[in-house]
Design a protein around this motif. Structure first.
Motif, mmCIF file in Angstrom:
data_model
loop_
_atom_site.group_PDB
_atom_site.id
_atom_site.type_symbol
_atom_site.label_atom_id
_atom_site.label_comp_id
_atom_site.label_asym_id
_atom_site.label_seq_id
_atom_site.Cartn_x
_atom_site.Cartn_y
_atom_site.Cartn_z
ATOM 1 N N ARG A 66 -5.048 9.563 -3.527
ATOM 2 C CA ARG A 66 -4.997 8.155 -3.919
ATOM 3 C C ARG A 66 -5.653 7.284 -2.851
ATOM 4 N NH1 ARG A 66 -1.082 6.372 -7.844
ATOM 5 N NH2 ARG A 66 -0.610 8.147 -9.183
ATOM 6 N N GLU A 67 -6.424 6.306 -3.301
ATOM 7 C CA GLU A 67 -7.141 5.441 -2.355
ATOM 8 C C GLU A 67 -6.190 4.712 -1.418
ATOM 9 O OE1 GLU A 67 -10.264 1.657 -2.434
ATOM 10 O OE2 GLU A 67 -9.875 2.815 -4.272
ATOM 11 N N LYS A 68 -5.052 4.267 -1.915
ATOM 12 C CA LYS A 68 -4.087 3.529 -1.096
ATOM 13 C C LYS A 68 -3.515 4.408 0.024
ATOM 14 C CE LYS A 68 -3.987 -0.525 -3.115
ATOM 15 N NZ LYS A 68 -4.328 -1.768 -2.381
ATOM 16 N N PHE A 69 -3.367 5.703 -0.274
ATOM 17 C CA PHE A 69 -2.872 6.619 0.748
ATOM 18 C C PHE A 69 -3.992 7.005 1.714
ATOM 19 C CE2 PHE A 69 -1.945 11.049 2.111
ATOM 20 C CZ PHE A 69 -0.834 10.761 2.884
ATOM 21 N N LEU A 75 4.071 2.697 3.152
ATOM 22 C CA LEU A 75 3.125 2.760 2.037
ATOM 23 C C LEU A 75 3.319 1.591 1.081
ATOM 24 C CD1 LEU A 75 3.487 6.582 1.340
ATOM 25 C CD2 LEU A 75 1.665 5.458 2.630
ATOM 26 N N ASP A 76 2.245 1.302 0.307
ATOM 27 C CA ASP A 76 2.328 0.252 -0.709
ATOM 28 C C ASP A 76 3.346 0.641 -1.777
ATOM 29 O OD1 ASP A 76 0.389 -1.011 0.686
ATOM 30 O OD2 ASP A 76 -1.253 -0.528 -0.689
ATOM 31 N N GLU A 77 3.906 -0.357 -2.407
ATOM 32 C CA GLU A 77 4.971 -0.125 -3.376
ATOM 33 C C GLU A 77 4.534 0.765 -4.535
ATOM 34 O OE1 GLU A 77 6.857 -3.625 -4.769
ATOM 35 O OE2 GLU A 77 7.449 -4.327 -2.764
ATOM 36 N N ILE A 129 2.619 3.354 -4.585
ATOM 37 C CA ILE A 129 2.580 4.796 -4.306
ATOM 38 C C ILE A 129 3.804 5.280 -3.535
ATOM 39 C CG2 ILE A 129 0.060 4.888 -4.327
ATOM 40 C CD1 ILE A 129 0.153 5.021 -1.266
ATOM 41 N N ARG A 130 4.656 4.345 -3.126
ATOM 42 C CA ARG A 130 5.831 4.726 -2.321
ATOM 43 C C ARG A 130 6.699 5.763 -3.018
ATOM 44 N NH1 ARG A 130 8.864 -0.340 -0.307
ATOM 45 N NH2 ARG A 130 6.818 -0.628 0.687
ATOM 46 N N PRO A 131 6.956 5.650 -4.322
ATOM 47 C CA PRO A 131 7.805 6.655 -4.992
ATOM 48 C C PRO A 131 7.220 8.068 -4.939
ATOM 49 C CG PRO A 131 7.617 4.668 -6.331
ATOM 50 C CD PRO A 131 6.618 4.530 -5.232
ATOM 51 N N LEU A 132 5.897 8.178 -4.808
ATOM 52 C CA LEU A 132 5.265 9.493 -4.774
ATOM 53 C C LEU A 132 5.553 10.232 -3.473
ATOM 54 C CD1 LEU A 132 1.751 8.536 -6.228
ATOM 55 C CD2 LEU A 132 3.671 9.575 -7.453
ATOM 56 N N PHE A 133 6.000 9.496 -2.460
ATOM 57 C CA PHE A 133 6.219 10.093 -1.137
ATOM 58 C C PHE A 133 7.683 9.985 -0.717
ATOM 59 C CE2 PHE A 133 1.770 9.137 -1.421
ATOM 60 C CZ PHE A 133 1.149 10.203 -0.772
ATOM 61 N N HIS A 134 8.569 9.985 -1.716
ATOM 62 C CA HIS A 134 9.995 9.896 -1.419
ATOM 63 C C HIS A 134 10.443 11.106 -0.583
ATOM 64 C CE1 HIS A 134 14.189 8.996 -1.800
ATOM 65 N NE2 HIS A 134 14.435 10.162 -2.386
ATOM 66 N N SER A 135 11.117 10.830 0.528
ATOM 67 C CA SER A 135 11.656 11.861 1.430
ATOM 68 C C SER A 135 10.577 12.672 2.127
ATOM 69 C CB SER A 135 12.601 12.812 0.672
ATOM 70 O OG SER A 135 13.685 12.102 0.142
ATOM 71 N N LEU A 136 9.354 12.135 2.167
ATOM 72 C CA LEU A 136 8.252 12.831 2.866
ATOM 73 C C LEU A 136 7.736 11.969 4.011
ATOM 74 C CD1 LEU A 136 6.120 14.146 -0.151
ATOM 75 C CD2 LEU A 136 7.780 15.436 1.202
ATOM 76 N N VAL A 137 7.233 12.616 5.026
ATOM 77 C CA VAL A 137 6.563 11.920 6.114
ATOM 78 C C VAL A 137 5.259 12.658 6.395
ATOM 79 C CG1 VAL A 137 7.833 13.226 7.862
ATOM 80 C CG2 VAL A 137 6.719 11.093 8.488
ATOM 81 N N CYS A 194 2.758 8.892 12.599
ATOM 82 C CA CYS A 194 3.575 9.215 11.433
ATOM 83 C C CYS A 194 3.417 8.130 10.375
ATOM 84 C CB CYS A 194 5.047 9.346 11.816
ATOM 85 S SG CYS A 194 5.410 10.792 12.819
ATOM 86 N N ILE A 195 3.209 8.548 9.142
ATOM 87 C CA ILE A 195 3.146 7.619 8.015
ATOM 88 C C ILE A 195 4.412 7.828 7.201
ATOM 89 C CG2 ILE A 195 1.831 6.890 5.999
ATOM 90 C CD1 ILE A 195 -0.628 8.255 7.259
ATOM 91 N N TRP A 196 5.310 6.870 7.303
ATOM 92 C CA TRP A 196 6.585 6.975 6.614
ATOM 93 C C TRP A 196 6.479 6.416 5.202
ATOM 94 C CZ3 TRP A 196 10.337 9.516 9.327
ATOM 95 C CH2 TRP A 196 10.144 9.624 10.703
ATOM 96 N N GLU A 197 7.425 6.795 4.406
ATOM 97 C CA GLU A 197 7.514 6.293 3.036
ATOM 98 C C GLU A 197 7.506 4.767 3.029
ATOM 99 O OE1 GLU A 197 10.962 6.244 -0.443
ATOM 100 O OE2 GLU A 197 11.037 7.734 1.174
#
Length: 565
Positions: free
Chosen positions: A268-271, A292-294, A296-304, A286-289
């Protein structure tokens, strides 16, 4: 009573070992112990920690005959041994002042305060010995015993009346000397595990990153921007470490993803904006959840995502990233590993980028030049640097700069003819790298006539020197190479410059020398090419002269002397 003292001191030692274990499991404390160039603030922090440990020892001691049977000596000695004079003396001041104030005017208050300062001095005096790795458990045991014996002497000297002091020393001397000496060994070794643990973690990171770099080398040398090569690299990394995904990007797009989960989210471009941003050195980020923009944030739940730039020189050419599940402290260990791996990738890419640029040269005379470069030289140089990395990072860094300088001299030179000083300097750079490989087994002597100023064909000398280094080892295993350049008279009014390279090896077989001079394809490519270039530049009567001496070989050539204006 004596049995009770032994038992209470055993409990106190157990408490100190527990405190040491808890402290060494704190990252901030480990960082204080690992600091080689600590600031005053960091040293004060260590002094406060050890001072607190010593104060706890005073409070948990057993009161006996106006004294306190305690383990305070352990904290004070350890502070001086591990932290140095400043930490040791500050800890002694803290612990000594507390002991005096704890029982102002008490029978042993002054003597124990003074003995605490003496213990700080003793620990500080052996700091350098400890740093040099010359202290073992026996040394610690007897050092503590000496400190406790001194404490008993000070009690006898300061505490009054003398009869009461002697009676007290008779009661507490044996328990304190024996138990504190044993406790010191246990306590110190617990703190010493900080170094062992950190060294073990570093060695494991280096082993893993070196293994991955070695497997990836064949793909990196084919170019960073090719997707199929980068896919192979991400597959290698993904197979070696537990993670959710491995991502490699260039400055514009994702080149490769190896993932357990749907990889479309990582494209994704935003990521991607987070991975292709400006480099902040070689440090992992580190790029935390939450970052990220709102959308795409759900796509990275519980991930770093831990990301580090890939560089060539000072230029960022891409990024290497690893996606893991959120876990306590895992991000730092992944970051340390990625930083080491990215540095190796950057070094390899930088070197192979130089090789690639060399291949792009279009001038005909440099096509011949490329064919004479020994393909093993770069491989050996990188192997040498890799080995030195574990032993001396500073030296390895210097060698990388030397290697870069060597290739820069080759790449930036677009002239067919160079002055002899430049050519000699190029050879010196090459020899610096070879000396790191052979160390004392390579000895070089360079003799250039004072004031000699002339032009020589670019890169004409190194193939001869390289051949001497490779085959010039004598019976004792030492490679002795002598390089000379001087003017000689050829005839009336004709001056030549003779440039020679002599070694002390087994010399040339007659058939080999003939193949080189006749241009036979089975001869040495480097020397054959030098011979052909000399004849092409100066005429057929100029070329290499190869002769065997009593103790080696002498390869030389003469060129017309033309002084530079």
């Amino acid at each position: 009573m004596t049995g009770t003292m032994f038992f209470n001191m055993l409990l106190n030692i157990g408490l100190l070992v527990l405190l040491a274990t808890l402290l060494t499991n704190m990252a901030s404390v480990r960082k204080l112990f690992r600091g080689e160039n600590s600031t005053i603030a960091q040293k004060m922090a260590l002094a406060v920690i050890f001072g607190a440990i010593s104060i706890v020892s005073t409070y948990t001691g057993t009161k006996t005959g106006g004294a306190i049977v305690n383990t305070r000596v352990i904290g004070v000695l350890t502070a001086g041994i591990m932290g140095g004079p400043f930490v040791g003396m500050m800890t002694a001041l803290i612990a000594g002042a507390h002991r005096f104030l704890f029982d102002i005017g008490g029978f042993t208050a002054a003597s124990c305060a003074v003995s605490t300062l003496v213990e700080g001095v003793l620990g500080s005096l052996v700091y350098k010995k400890y740093k040099a790795g010359e202290m073992d458990s026996v040394d610690l045991f007897f050092l503590t015993a000496e400190a406790e014996i001194l404490q008993m002497v000070i009690i006898l000297m300061i505490s009054k009346p003398l009869g009461a002091a002697m009676e007290l020393v008779g009661k507490i001397a044996v328990p304190m000397i024996v138990m504190n000496s044993v406790g010191m060994v246990l306590f110190f070794k617990t703190f010493d595990m900080v170094y062992m643990r950190e060294d073990s973690l570093f060695a494991e990171r280096m082993r893993l990153s070196m293994g991955i770099a070695d497997k990836s080398l064949v793909y990196l040398r084919k170019g960073f921007g090719k997707r199929e090569n980068m896919e192979a690299v991400t597959d290698i990394i993904f197979g070696e470490i537990p993670c959710q995904a491995v991502i490699i990007t260039d400055e514009k797009e994702v080149l490769a993803v190896s993932s357990l989960i749907d990889d479309s989210r990582f494209r994704r471009e935003k990521f991607l904006e987070h991975l292709t941003g400006p480099a902040k050195g070689m440090k992992a980020e580190c790029i935390w959840e939450e970052d990220l923009d709102e959308e795409i944030r759900p796509l990275f739940h519980s991930l770093v995502t831990v990301t580090v730039p890939v560089m060539t020189g000072d230029e960022k050419i891409g990024s290497l990233s690893i996606v893991v599940k959120k876990r306590r402290r895992v991000e730092r260990s992944i970051g340390d590993f990625l930083e080491e791996l990215a540095k190796m990738f950057s070094t390899q890419l930088g070197v192979y980028n130089v090789e690639y640029q060399k291949k792009l040269r279009k001038k005909a005379e440099f096509k011949a030049l490329q064919s004479q470069v020994n393909p093993h030289f770069l491989y050996n140089a990188l192997n040498t640097i890799s080995c030195i990395c574990d032993e001396d990072a500073g030296k390895a860094s210097d060698l990388i700069l030397t290697l870069a300088s060597y290739y820069r001299q080759t790449l930036e030179n677009d002239q067919y003819m160079l002055d002899i000083d430049t050519e000699i300097n190029h050879v010196r750079t090459y020899l610096e790298i070879e000396k790191a490989r052979f160390e004392e087994k390579l000895r070089v002597e360079i003799n250039v006539e004072d004031g000699l100023s002339c032009q020589v064909p670019s890169f004409i000398l190194q193939p001869i020197v390289e051949n001497a280094v490779r085959y010039g080892n004598s019976a004792d295993g030492v490679r002795r190479v002598e390089i000379s350049a001087k003017r000689v008279q050829s005839g009336p009014g004709e001056e030549l410059v003779r440039i020679g390279v002599r070694d002390h090896g087994k010399g040339f077989e007659p058939e080999e020398a003939e193949r080189i001079l006749t241009g036979n394809k089975t001869g040495s490519v480097g020397l054959k090419n030098v011979n052909e270039r000399l004849k092409s530049t100066y005429g057929k009567r100029y070329g290499l002269e190869i002769r065997n001496t009593d103790d080696g070989a002498d390869v030389s050539f003469c060129i017309p002397y033309q002084a530079e204006s």
